[in-house]
Design a protein around this motif. Structure first.
Motif, PDB file in Angstrom:
ATOM      1  N   THR A 324      16.248  64.824   1.138  1.00 30.53           N
ATOM      2  CA  THR A 324      16.857  63.493   1.042  1.00 30.53           C
ATOM      3  C   THR A 324      18.132  63.600   0.216  1.00 30.53           C
ATOM      4  N   ASN A 325      19.143  62.869   0.631  1.00 31.45           N
ATOM      5  CA  ASN A 325      20.346  62.746  -0.196  1.00 31.45           C
ATOM      6  C   ASN A 325      20.499  61.313  -0.697  1.00 31.45           C
ATOM      7  N   ASN A 326      19.365  60.631  -0.816  1.00 34.80           N
ATOM      8  CA  ASN A 326      19.346  59.291  -1.374  1.00 34.80           C
ATOM      9  C   ASN A 326      18.859  59.364  -2.819  1.00 34.80           C
ATOM     10  N   LEU A 327      19.795  59.375  -3.750  1.00 39.21           N
ATOM     11  CA  LEU A 327      19.433  59.495  -5.166  1.00 39.21           C
ATOM     12  C   LEU A 327      18.630  58.277  -5.647  1.00 39.21           C
ATOM     13  N   GLN A 328      18.822  57.134  -5.008  1.00 29.72           N
ATOM     14  CA  GLN A 328      18.048  55.933  -5.384  1.00 29.72           C
ATOM     15  C   GLN A 328      16.555  56.160  -5.155  1.00 29.72           C
ATOM     16  N   MET A 329      16.228  56.882  -4.089  1.00 27.65           N
ATOM     17  CA  MET A 329      14.829  57.201  -3.789  1.00 27.65           C
ATOM     18  C   MET A 329      14.244  58.060  -4.918  1.00 27.65           C
ATOM     19  N   VAL A 330      15.050  59.001  -5.395  1.00 27.46           N
ATOM     20  CA  VAL A 330      14.581  59.894  -6.465  1.00 27.46           C
ATOM     21  C   VAL A 330      14.447  59.123  -7.783  1.00 27.46           C
ATOM     22  N   MET A 331      15.271  58.107  -7.972  1.00 27.52           N
ATOM     23  CA  MET A 331      15.118  57.242  -9.161  1.00 27.52           C
ATOM     24  C   MET A 331      13.748  56.558  -9.137  1.00 27.52           C
ATOM     25  N   ALA A 332      13.296  56.170  -7.958  1.00 28.23           N
ATOM     26  CA  ALA A 332      11.978  55.523  -7.836  1.00 28.23           C
ATOM     27  C   ALA A 332      10.867  56.530  -8.142  1.00 28.23           C
ATOM     28  N   ILE A 333      11.006  57.743  -7.630  1.00 36.34           N
ATOM     29  CA  ILE A 333       9.978  58.765  -7.893  1.00 36.34           C
ATOM     30  C   ILE A 333       9.959  59.082  -9.399  1.00 36.34           C
ATOM     31  N   ALA A 334      11.137  59.090 -10.014  1.00 33.99           N
ATOM     32  CA  ALA A 334      11.217  59.363 -11.465  1.00 33.99           C
ATOM     33  C   ALA A 334      10.506  58.266 -12.255  1.00 33.99           C
ATOM     34  N   ALA A 335      10.622  57.031 -11.779  1.00 33.70           N
ATOM     35  CA  ALA A 335       9.964  55.929 -12.486  1.00 33.70           C
ATOM     36  C   ALA A 335       8.448  56.076 -12.398  1.00 33.70           C
ATOM     37  N   LEU A 336       7.962  56.413 -11.191  1.00 30.37           N
ATOM     38  CA  LEU A 336       6.520  56.469 -10.972  1.00 30.37           C
ATOM     39  C   LEU A 336       5.889  57.740 -11.507  1.00 30.37           C
ATOM     40  N   LYS A 337       6.537  58.886 -11.222  1.00 33.62           N
ATOM     41  CA  LYS A 337       5.882  60.176 -11.479  1.00 33.62           C
ATOM     42  C   LYS A 337       6.335  60.832 -12.782  1.00 33.62           C
ATOM     43  N   LEU A 338       7.583  60.608 -13.182  1.00 32.63           N
ATOM     44  CA  LEU A 338       8.030  61.165 -14.466  1.00 32.63           C
ATOM     45  C   LEU A 338       7.817  60.147 -15.582  1.00 32.63           C
ATOM     46  N   LYS A 339       7.458  58.939 -15.199  1.00 29.44           N
ATOM     47  CA  LYS A 339       7.172  57.868 -16.164  1.00 29.44           C
ATOM     48  C   LYS A 339       8.368  57.584 -17.070  1.00 29.44           C
ATOM     49  N   LEU A 340       9.536  57.603 -16.461  1.00 28.81           N
ATOM     50  CA  LEU A 340      10.740  57.270 -17.215  1.00 28.81           C
ATOM     51  C   LEU A 340      10.969  55.760 -17.176  1.00 28.81           C
ATOM     52  N   SER A 341      11.554  55.251 -18.235  1.00 22.30           N
ATOM     53  CA  SER A 341      11.892  53.820 -18.282  1.00 22.30           C
ATOM     54  C   SER A 341      13.163  53.590 -17.464  1.00 22.30           C
ATOM     55  N   PRO A 342      13.410  52.349 -17.058  1.00 22.76           N
ATOM     56  CA  PRO A 342      14.655  52.068 -16.328  1.00 22.76           C
ATOM     57  C   PRO A 342      15.902  52.535 -17.089  1.00 22.76           C
ATOM     58  N   ASN A 343      15.960  52.302 -18.398  1.00 24.72           N
ATOM     59  CA  ASN A 343      17.133  52.751 -19.171  1.00 24.72           C
ATOM     60  C   ASN A 343      17.293  54.263 -19.087  1.00 24.72           C
ATOM     61  N   GLU A 344      16.171  54.992 -19.244  1.00 28.25           N
ATOM     62  CA  GLU A 344      16.230  56.461 -19.186  1.00 28.25           C
ATOM     63  C   GLU A 344      16.722  56.925 -17.817  1.00 28.25           C
ATOM     64  N   ILE A 345      16.251  56.247 -16.777  1.00 26.91           N
ATOM     65  CA  ILE A 345      16.650  56.633 -15.418  1.00 26.91           C
ATOM     66  C   ILE A 345      18.146  56.413 -15.210  1.00 26.91           C
ATOM     67  N   TRP A 346      18.656  55.277 -15.646  1.00 20.62           N
ATOM     68  CA  TRP A 346      20.089  55.011 -15.446  1.00 20.62           C
ATOM     69  C   TRP A 346      20.951  56.014 -16.214  1.00 20.62           C
ATOM     70  N   ASN A 347      20.558  56.319 -17.439  1.00 22.25           N
ATOM     71  CA  ASN A 347      21.321  57.331 -18.187  1.00 22.25           C
ATOM     72  C   ASN A 347      21.230  58.698 -17.511  1.00 22.25           C
ATOM     73  N   ALA A 348      20.055  58.977 -16.919  1.00 23.83           N
ATOM     74  CA  ALA A 348      19.809  60.297 -16.323  1.00 23.83           C
ATOM     75  C   ALA A 348      20.587  60.517 -15.011  1.00 23.83           C
ATOM     76  N   VAL A 349      21.011  59.437 -14.365  1.00 26.38           N
ATOM     77  CA  VAL A 349      21.774  59.600 -13.111  1.00 26.38           C
ATOM     78  C   VAL A 349      23.258  59.254 -13.283  1.00 26.38           C
ATOM     79  N   THR A 350      23.644  58.968 -14.530  1.00 26.61           N
ATOM     80  CA  THR A 350      25.071  58.673 -14.776  1.00 26.61           C
ATOM     81  C   THR A 350      25.611  59.637 -15.833  1.00 26.61           C
ATOM     82  N   VAL A 351      25.573  59.193 -17.073  1.00 27.67           N
ATOM     83  CA  VAL A 351      26.252  59.982 -18.108  1.00 27.67           C
ATOM     84  C   VAL A 351      25.624  61.373 -18.289  1.00 27.67           C
ATOM     85  N   ASN A 352      24.280  61.458 -18.302  1.00 24.15           N
ATOM     86  CA  ASN A 352      23.678  62.782 -18.524  1.00 24.15           C
ATOM     87  C   ASN A 352      23.812  63.692 -17.303  1.00 24.15           C
ATOM     88  N   ALA A 353      23.802  63.095 -16.119  1.00 19.55           N
ATOM     89  CA  ALA A 353      24.025  63.901 -14.921  1.00 19.55           C
ATOM     90  C   ALA A 353      25.429  64.500 -14.968  1.00 19.55           C
TER      91      ALA A 353
END
Ligand code: IZC
Ligand code: ZN
Length: 410
Positions: A324-353
């Motif tokens: 998949t090249n849909n990063l939004q889909m991976v954000m959902a998997i990160a929320a469910l399976k990595l148990k990241l908070s929404p803030n952590e996910i947004w930082n993880a796909v923007t500034v930290n990426a």
């Protein structure tokens, strides 16, 4: 006069500008402005923050009820490749593992064959389509790896295609040499690794990073260390596919070699995770791959954050282990399976990426490049929640709207 004002933004997501990756608890800190305004001039951010009427511009976009964020960054992709591997789905159903398929000459090696056979033009067309799909999903920064040549000619062919895409679309792209991605049939690991090491001085002109697949049956820790040392000696930053399937100590090696990122880390050791505490190596987690490999156990993102680690999330888009090249889909998997908070996910796909690939991007504070997404979503939690579909409504690059999704039927 300014060029563009985005007004009445329901939620404006503003990751922090920083010289270093966000680590540990910092990952949960994110400024979210309700009723925000963004002002753009000459492709740059003039203002981003609470509502103001102070500015005038030629064009205004009303973002009532919408979320606005920096454009996303996909920090780990195998964008340029030939062919596809849908035939492996049947093997997967029969329980044949990823490494077993590779051992039988399939997997990466089947993509190597297809990539060698493809012309540069064919590779370009295919990668272009996939890149445009990413852009439509809100991504304007991409890391792109070689690794499906395992020979000089094809590796350079892939890297040139990657550069051509960056030039054509004027994108924030980083190009990574992944020559040691698999051992070609009939070759020895050590001897092939030496060939890739000898190739580094030439490849340096085409690649920002040197990467290696350190895994059981692929390259050992010792072989990976020799390669990373050689790249470091040449002044190339290094990356590593580490502890994806088996716990070999790839994370510890990444930290030892001052890698800019260590990627996968599903099987990373407690000691490796502990060492993240004092390291700026970014742990790039790829939960879409764990999902696609049908594994029960995901990378220990919470443990890494508790150890003050820096993490990012990326797709790993490739034709075998994460299609998949849909990063939004991976954000959902990160929320469910990595148990990241929404803030952590947004930082993880923007500034930290961005930090994971050495890009100055992922933020929209004053002076930044105006790479922005307007999301058809009422709040920032919504995007990892409503999964598998595209919520990017407008994608703005250097202040210009380049994607404008209109669902009205023709
Ligand atoms: O083509 O299978 N893990 N490399 C290491 C990959 C996945 C890509 C592939
Ligand atoms: Zn990969």
């Amino acid at each position: 006069m300014n060029d563009l004002i985005i007004q009445n933004i329901q939620e404006l997501i503003l990751p922090k500008s920083t010289d270093r990756p966000l680590k540990g608890r910092e990952l949960d800190e994110l400024t979210i402005v309700e009723n925000g305004t963004v002002v753009v001039k000459d492709g740059k951010i003039v203002y981003s923050g609470p509502h103001t009427e102070e500015y005038e511009a030629h064009e205004t976009i009303d973002a009532t009820g919408k979320v606005v964020s920096p454009a996303l960054i996909d920090a780990h992709t195998h964008l340029v490749h030939g062919g596809s591997r849908e035939h492996e789905m049947a093997l997967k159903r029969q329980g044949v593992s990823y490494l077993e398929i590779l051992k039988q000459g399939g997997g990466i090696l089947s993509t190597v064959k297809a990539t060698r056979e493809a012309s540069a033009e064919e590779l370009f067309k295919k990668a272009e389509y996939n890149l445009l799909t990413m852009i439509h999903h809100g991504v304007l920064g991409v890391e792109s790896k070689s690794g499906y040549g395992l020979d000089r000619e094809t590796e350079l062919k892939q890297l040139r295609v990657s550069h051509r895409l960056a030039d054509k679309y004027q994108l924030d792209m980083k190009h990574t040499f992944l020559g040691p991605h698999a051992v070609p049939a009939g070759r020895g690991g050590e001897e092939f690794m030496q060939e890739m090491i000898d190739f580094l001085p030439e490849v340096k002109d085409y690649a920002d990073f040197a990467d290696v697949f350190c895994e059981t049956g692929v390259f050992t820790i010792e072989e990976s260390r020799r390669y990373m040392q050689a790249a470091n000696d040449l002044g190339m930053r290094v990356k590593i596919h580490a502890d994806e399937i088996d716990p070999l100590g790839g994370l510890e090696l990444a930290i030892e070699q001052h890698a800019i990122s260590a990627d996968h880390l599903v099987a990373a050791s407690e000691e490796g995770k502990r060492q993240l505490h004092d390291s700026d190596t970014v742990a790039v987690l790829l939960p879409g791959t764990t999902f696609y490999l049908n594994k029960d156990s995901y990378a220990d993102a919470r443990g890494m954050i508790d150890n003050n680690g820096a993490i990012a999330i990326a797709t790993d888009f490739n034709p075998g282990s994460c299609v998949t090249n849909n990063l939004q889909m991976v954000m959902a998997i990160a929320a469910l399976k990595l148990k990241l908070s929404p803030n952590e996910i947004w930082n993880a796909v923007t500034v930290n990426a961005a930090k994971a690939i050495g890009l100055d991007a992922g933020t929209i504070n004053t002076g930044d490049r105006a790479n922005i997404v307007i999301w058809h979503a009422p709040n920032h939690q919504y995007i990892p929640y409503h999964y598998g579909v595209n919520h990017a409504e407008k994608v703005i690059k250097d202040g210009q709207v380049i994607v404008d999704h209109d669902l009205a039927l023709k």
